[in-house]
Design a protein around this motif. Structure first.
Motif, PDB file in Angstrom:
ATOM      1  N   LYS A   1      16.402  -6.504 -13.961  1.00 28.93           N
ATOM      2  CA  LYS A   1      17.135  -6.949 -12.777  1.00 28.93           C
ATOM      3  C   LYS A   1      16.433  -6.363 -11.563  1.00 28.93           C
ATOM      4  CE  LYS A   1      20.599  -3.265 -13.364  1.00 28.93           C
ATOM      5  NZ  LYS A   1      22.040  -2.990 -13.556  1.00 28.93           N
ATOM      6  N   ILE A   2      16.699  -6.915 -10.388  1.00 33.47           N
ATOM      7  CA  ILE A   2      15.889  -6.586  -9.232  1.00 33.47           C
ATOM      8  C   ILE A   2      16.014  -5.116  -8.821  1.00 33.47           C
ATOM      9  CG2 ILE A   2      17.570  -7.226  -7.470  1.00 33.47           C
ATOM     10  CD1 ILE A   2      15.137  -8.546  -5.982  1.00 33.47           C
ATOM     11  N   SER A   3      17.156  -4.503  -9.054  1.00 37.64           N
ATOM     12  CA  SER A   3      17.279  -3.080  -8.702  1.00 37.64           C
ATOM     13  C   SER A   3      16.323  -2.234  -9.529  1.00 37.64           C
ATOM     14  CB  SER A   3      18.721  -2.601  -8.905  1.00 37.64           C
ATOM     15  OG  SER A   3      19.100  -2.662 -10.272  1.00 37.64           O
ATOM     16  N   GLU A   4      16.129  -2.609 -10.804  1.00 34.72           N
ATOM     17  CA  GLU A   4      15.188  -1.883 -11.655  1.00 34.72           C
ATOM     18  C   GLU A   4      13.751  -2.099 -11.189  1.00 34.72           C
ATOM     19  OE1 GLU A   4      17.718  -2.172 -15.841  1.00 34.72           O
ATOM     20  OE2 GLU A   4      16.272  -3.738 -15.328  1.00 34.72           O
ATOM     21  N   VAL A   5      13.455  -3.312 -10.744  1.00 37.34           N
ATOM     22  CA  VAL A   5      12.114  -3.604 -10.244  1.00 37.34           C
ATOM     23  C   VAL A   5      11.818  -2.767  -9.008  1.00 37.34           C
ATOM     24  CG1 VAL A   5      10.638  -5.399  -9.262  1.00 37.34           C
ATOM     25  CG2 VAL A   5      12.121  -5.930 -11.198  1.00 37.34           C
ATOM     26  N   ILE A   6      12.767  -2.714  -8.094  1.00 42.22           N
ATOM     27  CA  ILE A   6      12.588  -1.928  -6.873  1.00 42.22           C
ATOM     28  C   ILE A   6      12.406  -0.451  -7.211  1.00 42.22           C
ATOM     29  CG2 ILE A   6      13.749  -1.142  -4.780  1.00 42.22           C
ATOM     30  CD1 ILE A   6      15.076  -4.002  -4.767  1.00 42.22           C
ATOM     31  N   ASP A   7      13.248   0.076  -8.085  1.00 43.50           N
ATOM     32  CA  ASP A   7      13.138   1.490  -8.461  1.00 43.50           C
ATOM     33  C   ASP A   7      11.823   1.771  -9.181  1.00 43.50           C
ATOM     34  OD1 ASP A   7      15.546   2.087  -7.312  1.00 43.50           O
ATOM     35  OD2 ASP A   7      16.688   2.074  -9.192  1.00 43.50           O
ATOM     36  N   TYR A   8      11.330   0.796  -9.929  1.00 45.57           N
ATOM     37  CA  TYR A   8      10.050   0.961 -10.612  1.00 45.57           C
ATOM     38  C   TYR A   8       8.914   1.100  -9.603  1.00 45.57           C
ATOM     39  CZ  TYR A   8       6.112  -0.141 -13.700  1.00 45.57           C
ATOM     40  OH  TYR A   8       4.919  -0.116 -14.398  1.00 45.57           O
ATOM     41  N   VAL A   9       8.891   0.232  -8.619  1.00 46.29           N
ATOM     42  CA  VAL A   9       7.856   0.333  -7.590  1.00 46.29           C
ATOM     43  C   VAL A   9       7.979   1.658  -6.853  1.00 46.29           C
ATOM     44  CG1 VAL A   9       6.868  -0.712  -5.530  1.00 46.29           C
ATOM     45  CG2 VAL A   9       7.748  -2.176  -7.353  1.00 46.29           C
ATOM     46  N   ARG A  10       9.191   2.080  -6.575  1.00 47.17           N
ATOM     47  CA  ARG A  10       9.395   3.377  -5.909  1.00 47.17           C
ATOM     48  C   ARG A  10       8.837   4.522  -6.752  1.00 47.17           C
ATOM     49  NH1 ARG A  10      15.632   3.207  -3.548  1.00 47.17           N
ATOM     50  NH2 ARG A  10      15.192   1.886  -1.711  1.00 47.17           N
ATOM     51  N   GLU A  11       9.075   4.476  -8.058  1.00 43.12           N
ATOM     52  CA  GLU A  11       8.639   5.584  -8.912  1.00 43.12           C
ATOM     53  C   GLU A  11       7.129   5.613  -9.076  1.00 43.12           C
ATOM     54  OE1 GLU A  11       9.801   7.699 -13.183  1.00 43.12           O
ATOM     55  OE2 GLU A  11      10.674   5.750 -12.646  1.00 43.12           O
ATOM     56  N   VAL A  12       6.509   4.462  -9.249  1.00 45.48           N
ATOM     57  CA  VAL A  12       5.052   4.419  -9.387  1.00 45.48           C
ATOM     58  C   VAL A  12       4.376   4.713  -8.052  1.00 45.48           C
ATOM     59  CG1 VAL A  12       3.079   2.977 -10.008  1.00 45.48           C
ATOM     60  CG2 VAL A  12       5.197   2.812 -11.325  1.00 45.48           C
ATOM     61  N   ALA A  13       4.982   4.230  -6.965  1.00 40.37           N
ATOM     62  CA  ALA A  13       4.483   4.457  -5.606  1.00 40.37           C
ATOM     63  C   ALA A  13       3.033   4.021  -5.408  1.00 40.37           C
ATOM     64  CB  ALA A  13       4.656   5.924  -5.215  1.00 40.37           C
ATOM     65  N   PRO A  14       2.719   2.766  -5.724  1.00 36.16           N
ATOM     66  CA  PRO A  14       1.357   2.275  -5.522  1.00 36.16           C
ATOM     67  C   PRO A  14       1.112   1.975  -4.044  1.00 36.16           C
ATOM     68  CG  PRO A  14       2.735   0.462  -6.181  1.00 36.16           C
ATOM     69  CD  PRO A  14       3.617   1.693  -6.202  1.00 36.16           C
ATOM     70  N   ARG A  15      -0.146   1.747  -3.690  1.00 40.42           N
ATOM     71  CA  ARG A  15      -0.450   1.285  -2.333  1.00 40.42           C
ATOM     72  C   ARG A  15       0.073  -0.128  -2.142  1.00 40.42           C
ATOM     73  NH1 ARG A  15      -4.502  -1.804  -0.057  1.00 40.42           N
ATOM     74  NH2 ARG A  15      -5.636  -1.926  -2.042  1.00 40.42           N
ATOM     75  N   ARG A  16      -0.061  -0.963  -3.172  1.00 45.97           N
ATOM     76  CA  ARG A  16       0.449  -2.314  -3.083  1.00 45.97           C
ATOM     77  C   ARG A  16       0.988  -2.761  -4.429  1.00 45.97           C
ATOM     78  NH1 ARG A  16      -4.898  -6.247  -2.687  1.00 45.97           N
ATOM     79  NH2 ARG A  16      -5.960  -5.415  -4.507  1.00 45.97           N
TER      80      ARG A  16
ATOM     81  N   GLY B   1      10.117  -6.177  -0.815  1.00 44.56           N
ATOM     82  CA  GLY B   1       9.292  -5.796   0.321  1.00 44.56           C
ATOM     83  C   GLY B   1       9.955  -4.810   1.260  1.00 44.56           C
ATOM     84  N   SER B   2      11.272  -4.922   1.432  1.00 49.43           N
ATOM     85  CA  SER B   2      11.961  -4.046   2.374  1.00 49.43           C
ATOM     86  C   SER B   2      12.435  -2.738   1.745  1.00 49.43           C
ATOM     87  CB  SER B   2      13.164  -4.777   2.984  1.00 49.43           C
ATOM     88  OG  SER B   2      14.120  -5.123   1.984  1.00 49.43           O
ATOM     89  N   LEU B   3      12.625  -2.710   0.423  1.00 50.03           N
ATOM     90  CA  LEU B   3      13.196  -1.529  -0.229  1.00 50.03           C
ATOM     91  C   LEU B   3      12.190  -0.716  -1.033  1.00 50.03           C
ATOM     92  CD1 LEU B   3      16.567  -3.075  -1.458  1.00 50.03           C
ATOM     93  CD2 LEU B   3      16.229  -1.490   0.451  1.00 50.03           C
ATOM     94  N   ALA B   4      11.041  -1.291  -1.345  1.00 50.54           N
ATOM     95  CA  ALA B   4      10.035  -0.566  -2.124  1.00 50.54           C
ATOM     96  C   ALA B   4       8.904  -0.101  -1.201  1.00 50.54           C
ATOM     97  CB  ALA B   4       9.479  -1.456  -3.220  1.00 50.54           C
ATOM     98  N   PRO B   5       8.447   1.143  -1.368  1.00 49.84           N
ATOM     99  CA  PRO B   5       7.436   1.706  -0.468  1.00 49.84           C
ATOM    100  C   PRO B   5       6.018   1.287  -0.847  1.00 49.84           C
ATOM    101  CG  PRO B   5       8.049   3.337  -2.089  1.00 49.84           C
ATOM    102  CD  PRO B   5       8.910   2.117  -2.373  1.00 49.84           C
ATOM    103  N   ALA B   6       5.737  -0.006  -0.739  1.00 51.23           N
ATOM    104  CA  ALA B   6       4.411  -0.519  -1.090  1.00 51.23           C
ATOM    105  C   ALA B   6       4.180  -1.807  -0.323  1.00 51.23           C
ATOM    106  CB  ALA B   6       4.303  -0.768  -2.593  1.00 51.23           C
ATOM    107  N   ASP B   7       2.939  -2.176  -0.187  1.00 52.89           N
ATOM    108  CA  ASP B   7       2.581  -3.468   0.380  1.00 52.89           C
ATOM    109  C   ASP B   7       2.835  -4.505  -0.704  1.00 52.89           C
ATOM    110  OD1 ASP B   7       1.495  -5.673   1.581  1.00 52.89           O
ATOM    111  OD2 ASP B   7      -0.584  -4.989   1.436  1.00 52.89           O
ATOM    112  N   HIS B   8       3.973  -5.180  -0.619  1.00 52.77           N
ATOM    113  CA  HIS B   8       4.369  -6.105  -1.672  1.00 52.77           C
ATOM    114  C   HIS B   8       3.958  -7.524  -1.329  1.00 52.77           C
ATOM    115  CE1 HIS B   8       7.308  -9.053  -3.388  1.00 52.77           C
ATOM    116  NE2 HIS B   8       6.874  -8.477  -4.485  1.00 52.77           N
TER     117      HIS B   8
END
Length: 218
Positions: A163-178, A200-207
């Motif tokens: 689900k999208i909350s898990e996707v967002i948290d995944y990007v946050r945890e990995v913390a890639p540049r993009r 794009g607005s909730l994950a700290p990466a260039d999505h």
């Protein structure tokens, strides 16, 4: 997305979870499954498969690619390797979490062991992810977090197991540049702006996302 520079590696998105990486005239393809283009595996020097589900593993396409190029090789987990190894002696390699190898100029590290949970009543199959050249990570059907920095994360945005909350948290945890979308064949065009905005607005990466056939520099 970054512009393609012919001197540097390029990433080409294929349909669903398949991607092609090209560097110095060599090509690496990950997960050319049944949802991807019929020629998704064609011309690959290196073929990587994360797990046995048909949207990631199409046996016929892999056999055709291996038969067309006698120098092509496959690296994958045992459940896939066992179905191909007898036909291509010495060219199908079984790998698992923690393994590293070099192939056609690409350095690959293997991370992860299990597919994400689809439902508690269903047994979990094996799944591995591939970190290529210490830069790009393709997790297959899991939210595996490598134990080292990732520059470009291929993000499975829409699947029966997430689900999208898990996707967002995944990007946050990995913390890639993009972060670039994969596992998106089930996502309709109507829903894409919603996913684009929230990730794009909730994950700290260039999505971003690439249309099938579109390329970007690495």
């Amino acid at each position: 997305m970054d512009a393609v520079n012919p001197v540097h590696p390029t990433l080409t998105k294929k349909t669903h979870s398949c991607i092609r990486l090209e560097k110095d005239g060599r090509t690496l393809v990950i997960d050319p499954g049944a949802f991807s283009e019929p020629d998704a595996a064609a011309g690959a020097d290196v073929l990587l498969v994360t797990h046995e589900h048909p949207d990631h593993f199409d046996e016929g396409r892999l056999r055709a690619a291996m038969e067309a190029d006698p120098s092509a090789e496959i690296w994958t987990l045992r459940s896939v390797a066992d179905r191909l190894a007898a036909a291509f002696p010495g060219r199908v390699h079984t790998v698992g979490h923690g393994d590293t190898f070099s192939a056609a100029g690409f350095d690959v590290q293997v991370h992860g062991e299990l597919h994400a949970v689809i439902h508690p009543d269903l047994p979990r199959i094996t799944n591995i992810g591939f970190l290529v050249d210490g830069s790009l990570f393709h997790p297959g059907d899991a939210l595996t977090v490598p134990d080292r920095p990732v520059d470009t994360l291929m993000v499975p945005v829409m699947a029966p197991w997430n689900k999208i909350s898990e996707v967002i948290d995944y990007v946050r945890e990995v913390a890639p540049r993009r972060a670039i979308d994969i596992h998106d064949a089930l996502l309709t065009d109507l829903a894409r702006p919603i996913y684009d905005h929230q990730i794009g607005s909730l994950a700290p990466a260039d999505h971003g996302r690439l249309a099938p056939g579109e390329s970007t520099g690495l």
